[in-house]
Structures are given as C-alpha cells and as structure tokens.
Write a protein that holds these residues in place. Sequence first.
Motif, short mmCIF file in Angstrom:
data_model
loop_
_atom_site.label_atom_id
_atom_site.label_comp_id
_atom_site.label_asym_id
_atom_site.label_seq_id
_atom_site.Cartn_x
_atom_site.Cartn_y
_atom_site.Cartn_z
N SER A 14 0.84 -1.21 0.00
CA SER A 14 0.00 0.00 0.00
C SER A 14 0.86 1.25 0.00
O SER A 14 0.62 2.18 -0.80
CB SER A 14 -1.01 0.01 1.16
N GLU A 34 10.43 2.96 6.22
CA GLU A 34 10.23 1.51 6.39
C GLU A 34 11.20 0.99 7.44
O GLU A 34 12.39 1.23 7.36
CB GLU A 34 10.45 0.79 5.04
N LEU A 42 4.48 -7.71 4.14
CA LEU A 42 4.09 -9.12 4.20
C LEU A 42 4.31 -9.83 2.86
O LEU A 42 4.24 -11.05 2.79
CB LEU A 42 2.60 -9.23 4.57
N GLY A 58 1.87 -17.60 1.72
CA GLY A 58 1.77 -17.79 0.28
C GLY A 58 1.17 -16.56 -0.36
O GLY A 58 0.11 -16.11 0.07
N HIS A 59 1.84 -16.00 -1.36
CA HIS A 59 1.32 -14.76 -1.96
C HIS A 59 1.16 -14.87 -3.46
O HIS A 59 2.12 -15.08 -4.19
CB HIS A 59 2.25 -13.59 -1.60
N PHE A 60 -0.09 -14.67 -3.91
CA PHE A 60 -0.43 -14.78 -5.32
C PHE A 60 -1.16 -13.51 -5.74
O PHE A 60 -1.91 -12.93 -4.95
CB PHE A 60 -1.33 -16.01 -5.54
N VAL A 231 9.57 3.79 12.81
CA VAL A 231 8.76 4.86 13.43
C VAL A 231 8.45 4.44 14.87
O VAL A 231 8.02 3.30 15.11
CB VAL A 231 7.45 5.07 12.65
N ARG A 382 -3.75 -2.85 4.95
CA ARG A 382 -4.13 -3.94 5.85
C ARG A 382 -4.10 -3.50 7.32
O ARG A 382 -4.97 -3.84 8.10
CB ARG A 382 -3.15 -5.10 5.64
N TRP A 383 -3.08 -2.67 7.69
CA TRP A 383 -2.95 -2.28 9.09
C TRP A 383 -3.47 -0.88 9.34
O TRP A 383 -4.04 -0.62 10.39
CB TRP A 383 -1.48 -2.42 9.53
N TYR A 389 -7.40 -7.14 4.01
CA TYR A 389 -7.27 -6.86 2.58
C TYR A 389 -6.13 -7.65 1.97
O TYR A 389 -5.05 -7.73 2.56
CB TYR A 389 -6.96 -5.38 2.36
N ASN A 390 -6.32 -8.18 0.77
CA ASN A 390 -5.22 -8.78 0.03
C ASN A 390 -4.43 -7.68 -0.67
O ASN A 390 -4.88 -6.53 -0.76
CB ASN A 390 -5.75 -9.80 -0.98
N SER A 391 -3.28 -8.05 -1.24
CA SER A 391 -2.39 -7.02 -1.78
C SER A 391 -3.03 -6.28 -2.95
O SER A 391 -2.82 -5.08 -3.13
CB SER A 391 -1.05 -7.61 -2.17
C1 LIG Z 1 -0.55 -15.71 5.42
C2 LIG Z 1 -0.94 -14.63 4.45
C3 LIG Z 1 -1.23 -14.95 3.13
C4 LIG Z 1 -1.58 -13.95 2.24
N1 LIG Z 1 -1.83 -14.29 0.93
C5 LIG Z 1 -2.07 -13.33 0.01
C6 LIG Z 1 -2.20 -13.64 -1.37
O1 LIG Z 1 -2.09 -14.79 -1.80
N2 LIG Z 1 -2.43 -12.63 -2.25
C7 LIG Z 1 -2.53 -11.34 -1.84
O2 LIG Z 1 -2.72 -10.47 -2.67
N3 LIG Z 1 -2.43 -11.01 -0.52
C8 LIG Z 1 -2.19 -11.96 0.40
N4 LIG Z 1 -2.05 -11.64 1.73
C9 LIG Z 1 -2.28 -10.24 2.15
C10 LIG Z 1 -1.08 -9.32 1.88
O3 LIG Z 1 0.02 -9.76 2.63
C11 LIG Z 1 -1.46 -7.91 2.31
O4 LIG Z 1 -2.64 -7.51 1.65
C12 LIG Z 1 -0.43 -6.85 1.97
O5 LIG Z 1 0.85 -7.20 2.39
C13 LIG Z 1 -0.84 -5.56 2.65
O6 LIG Z 1 0.05 -4.54 2.30
P1 LIG Z 1 0.24 -3.30 3.27
O7 LIG Z 1 1.25 -2.46 2.64
O8 LIG Z 1 -1.07 -2.71 3.60
O9 LIG Z 1 0.79 -3.95 4.66
P2 LIG Z 1 2.16 -4.71 4.94
O10 LIG Z 1 2.53 -5.57 3.80
O11 LIG Z 1 2.03 -5.33 6.27
O12 LIG Z 1 3.23 -3.52 5.00
C14 LIG Z 1 3.34 -2.68 6.11
C15 LIG Z 1 4.78 -2.18 6.17
O13 LIG Z 1 4.93 -1.33 7.32
C16 LIG Z 1 6.19 -1.60 7.90
N5 LIG Z 1 6.18 -1.16 9.31
C17 LIG Z 1 5.53 -1.72 10.34
N6 LIG Z 1 5.80 -1.06 11.49
C18 LIG Z 1 6.62 -0.04 11.15
C19 LIG Z 1 7.25 1.01 11.90
N7 LIG Z 1 7.09 1.14 13.21
N8 LIG Z 1 8.04 1.89 11.23
C20 LIG Z 1 8.22 1.78 9.86
N9 LIG Z 1 7.67 0.80 9.13
C21 LIG Z 1 6.87 -0.09 9.77
C22 LIG Z 1 6.32 -3.10 7.76
O14 LIG Z 1 7.67 -3.55 7.93
C23 LIG Z 1 5.79 -3.31 6.36
O15 LIG Z 1 6.81 -3.22 5.38
C24 LIG Z 1 -1.69 -12.60 2.68
C25 LIG Z 1 -1.41 -12.29 4.00
C26 LIG Z 1 -1.03 -13.28 4.88
C27 LIG Z 1 -0.72 -12.94 6.31
#
Ligand SMILES: Cc1cc2nc3c(=O)[nH]c(=O)nc-3n(C[C@H](O)[C@H](O)[C@H](O)COP(=O)(O)OP(=O)(O)OC[C@H]3O[C@@H](n4cnc5c(N)ncnc54)[C@H](O)[C@@H]3O)c2cc1C
Length: 407
Positions: A14, A34, A42, A58-60, A231, A382-383, A389-391
């Motif tokens: 995101s 980051e 993730l 597993g990420h697809f 952070v 997601r957070w 939410y998926n990616s």
């Molecule tokens: C087991 C599992 C399987 C999944 N399978 C799929 C799939 O097949 N296909 C799919 O599309 N999605 C899948 N997902 C979901 C996917 O992982 C998320 O949708 C995606 O990673 C969300 O992106 P994001 O950037 O919102 O969050 P995140 O990927 O969690 O990124 C958040 C970032 O913030 C950083 N961060 C955290 N705290 C701090 C801090 N204090 N200071 C600075 N940086 C910080 C983290 O290191 C991270 O890089 C899966 C998730 C899981 C858990």
Amino acid sequence: MEKAKYLILGAGPSGLTLGRKLLDKGEKDFIILEKEDTVGGLCRSETVDGKPLDIGGGHFLDVRRPLVCEFVFRFLEEKEWNSFDRDSRIRVHGTEINHPFEANIWQLPKEYQDKYLDSIQKAGCNTGVEKPSLFTEWIRWKLGDEIADNYMLPYNSKMFSDTLDELGTYWLEKLPNVSYEDTLRSCKEHRMFGSQPGHAQFYYPKEYGYGEAFIRIADSMKENVFTGVSVTEINLDTRIVTCGDGRAFQAETIITTIPWDCVKLTGISDEFAGAVSSLKHSAVEIRYVDEDPETPAHWVYVPDANTPYHRILCRCNFCPDSKGYWVETVKKRTAKYVGSKWEKNYAYMNEYAYPLNTIDKPQKIRLILDEAREKGVIGLGRWGEHEHYNSDVVMERAMKLADELMD
Ligand SMILES: Cc1cc2nc3c(=O)[nH]c(=O)nc-3n(C[C@H](O)[C@H](O)[C@H](O)COP(=O)(O)OP(=O)(O)OC[C@H]3O[C@@H](n4cnc5c(N)ncnc54)[C@H](O)[C@@H]3O)c2cc1C
C-alpha cells in the motif's frame, strides 16, 4: 526536523503503490519510511534452498483487478509471470477435496456425502432460523454442523489462535456462497456449483518470489524510500513522526500503513486511545520443508487439531524447478516444532499477519480513521485500516487515495 508534503509510513504494497502513484502524477515531495531493511512488507520473499519463499505466507496476484495487474506489470512484466487456475484443497477424512468444502463434498465417499447433505439441509439458513451474530453460531447456521465440526471451526480455531468467541460475523459475507441446492446438484453432476472463492485465477512470478514486484516498484523511486527507519511515535496534533534512530519528520499529510498499536500515539483523544488498544491481530510463522508434498494442489488447508500448521504452500507446484513446501502456523502453536525434525528448518515469524475481526472492530476503526483524518493523518492498507485486505485490494485503495490527494 526533515519536512515533506506527504509522509508515508511503511513500504509494503500500500505505501509503495501510493508513493509511486503520487510520482506518476508529478508529486515528488514525499518520503516513505520503512523499519525493515527490505521493502514489500508481508509480500517479501527470500531465497531458501535455492528458490524463492514468500516469508509473509503464500502470496499470489489475483487477476480480478486489471488496473492493479497493469500497474504491477509495469515493473515486473506480464511475461515474467505464470498464470494459474486455483487448485486449493482441504485435508479431511484421510483424503483431500477441493475448496470450497460445500461445493466439493461430491469428491468424498458416498456415505460422507449423505451425512454432509443432511446436515446442510438442516442448517439454520435453510430452515428459517434468524442469522446469528457470533462467529461459531453463524458457521453452524450457514454450513451445518458437519462442515462446522470437521472443517470450519477447527481450521479457524487454528488460524485465529482460539479467539473464535471474540469474532464478529460482518466479514463472512465475502465467503463463497454455495446453497444447499448447489451442493445437491454438485453431488449429482460431480462438478462444483456456486460462487468461486478469491484467487480463482492468479499469477506467480516465473523466476522470483512475489516480493520482487515490490522491490522493483521501490527501485523506481529510490530517493523517496528510506529503509531501516523504524517509526516509534506519531504526534497527530503536530504531524511529527519520531523514529528509533532519533530522526524526526513533519508532514502536511501523513499516510500510515503500519499497525496503529505498534507505536506511541500522542495528540489523540481518550476514545481514540481506547479504540487502538482494542484492535487485535494474530502472528503467523512460515517454515520451510525440504520434501515434496504428495498433492498437485497449490495450497492445502489442514483443519486437523493435532497438526500444528493450518496451511501448506506447495512451492514445487507453482514455482518452476523448485522443490519442497512451506507451512503457515499461528505463533501459539509453533512450540510444537521444538525438538521436532523441523526445528532447525528455515522459519520466519510475522508478528502482524491477520487483523482480527473482533465484534466491535468496525466501530473502533471508524472512530480511529475519522479522528485521524481530521488531523491530516490517513490510515491505509491492511494495518492502517485493520482489514483482511489482500495485496491487490490495498494497491487499488492506494491508487484511489493518490487520485483523491492529487485532485
Ligand atoms: C498468510 C498470508 C497470506 C496472504 N496471501 C495473500 C495472497 O495470496 N495474495 C494477496 O494479494 N495477498 C495476500 N495476503 C495479504 C497481503 O500480505 C497484504 O494484503 C499486503 O501485504 C498488505 O500490504 P500493506 O502495505 O497494507 O501492509 P504490509 O505488507 O504489512 O506492509 C506494512 C509495512 O509497514 C512496515 N512497518 C511496520 N511497522 C513499522 C514502523 N514502526 N516503522 C516503519 N515501518 C513499519 C512493515 O515492515 C511493512 O513493510 C496474505 C497475507 C497473509 C498474512
């Protein structure tokens, strides 16, 4: 104090998509912070036993959002991906059947089919019982006792670390919808009916793990992305962000994709603080296994309560020329690997893996997002939004936010 128009916290899908889209629109005044040394969140991958392994599970890439696929293919071209029709299975009654369970019970021996059909026919949703508001009751109401007892409840108990009584039902509508009539017809015609689950068709890179796409997106805006910067505090009144290395940043607008409860928050109301402390999540470990799984599936759900892991990702079935598989296990259950033959295998713990859909979460997260936005701090992903939410979904949301910010 370093200043920027936009400060993006987190370089997962995101944060990176938002940054890249701002740049596409001509906005250069943004910084992405980051905490890890590599980007991707993730969706990161490592090389394990000579081939990629996705350390966040597993990420697809789902094909359902063409604009998102188009965006990703700018950085990792479409020809660098294989596409697949999903083959996901559930290990049950000493065999494996395809997912979703209720559309594929025709793959079980006849005596099981009769038992499941009878149970689905008696489920509350088919006998006029009002929809319950607790997770476990909803599962019985929707799918019947047999599927609840043999699959859904043991599986979800493992995946959500025994928190089922705390979960609401508002998020279950996105499960595949297969009616009793669909199940009956599938048993007669020996093929599935009803709606398909997500990832019915998906992409996976030919030579890399999923994380490669995000490394390339970050590489396209190197000056804006700072890794290894954690952070530690966000002041929502002043929009000043403090980091573990002592640096401080101030922005006109902060977009946070990191978990709300992983940093100190100041300049917030007592209600906001209470809402943040109510947010829950689960931690999931990924562990590599150097053997080929005896299944052609891409992944397999394992509800058996005695097996520590809840899902197997069959790397050799979607990553060319690779061997082995990896398993996903909720943190609480990983103690079972101590002293086992897998103890020394490659393993990675994701402390923040699944946001939990607790009963009052919709109200709590609404309060957080509304109050934060009034102060120029936007939750994304997601957070940031505390949603499953998926990616592809978070990338789509980041694209829309870039439009909104720039318009
Ligand atoms: C087991 C599992 C399987 C999944 N399978 C799929 C799939 O097949 N296909 C799919 O599309 N999605 C899948 N997902 C979901 C996917 O992982 C998320 O949708 C995606 O990673 C969300 O992106 P994001 O950037 O919102 O969050 P995140 O990927 O969690 O990124 C958040 C970032 O913030 C950083 N961060 C955290 N705290 C701090 C801090 N204090 N200071 C600075 N940086 C910080 C983290 O290191 C991270 O890089 C899966 C998730 C899981 C858990």
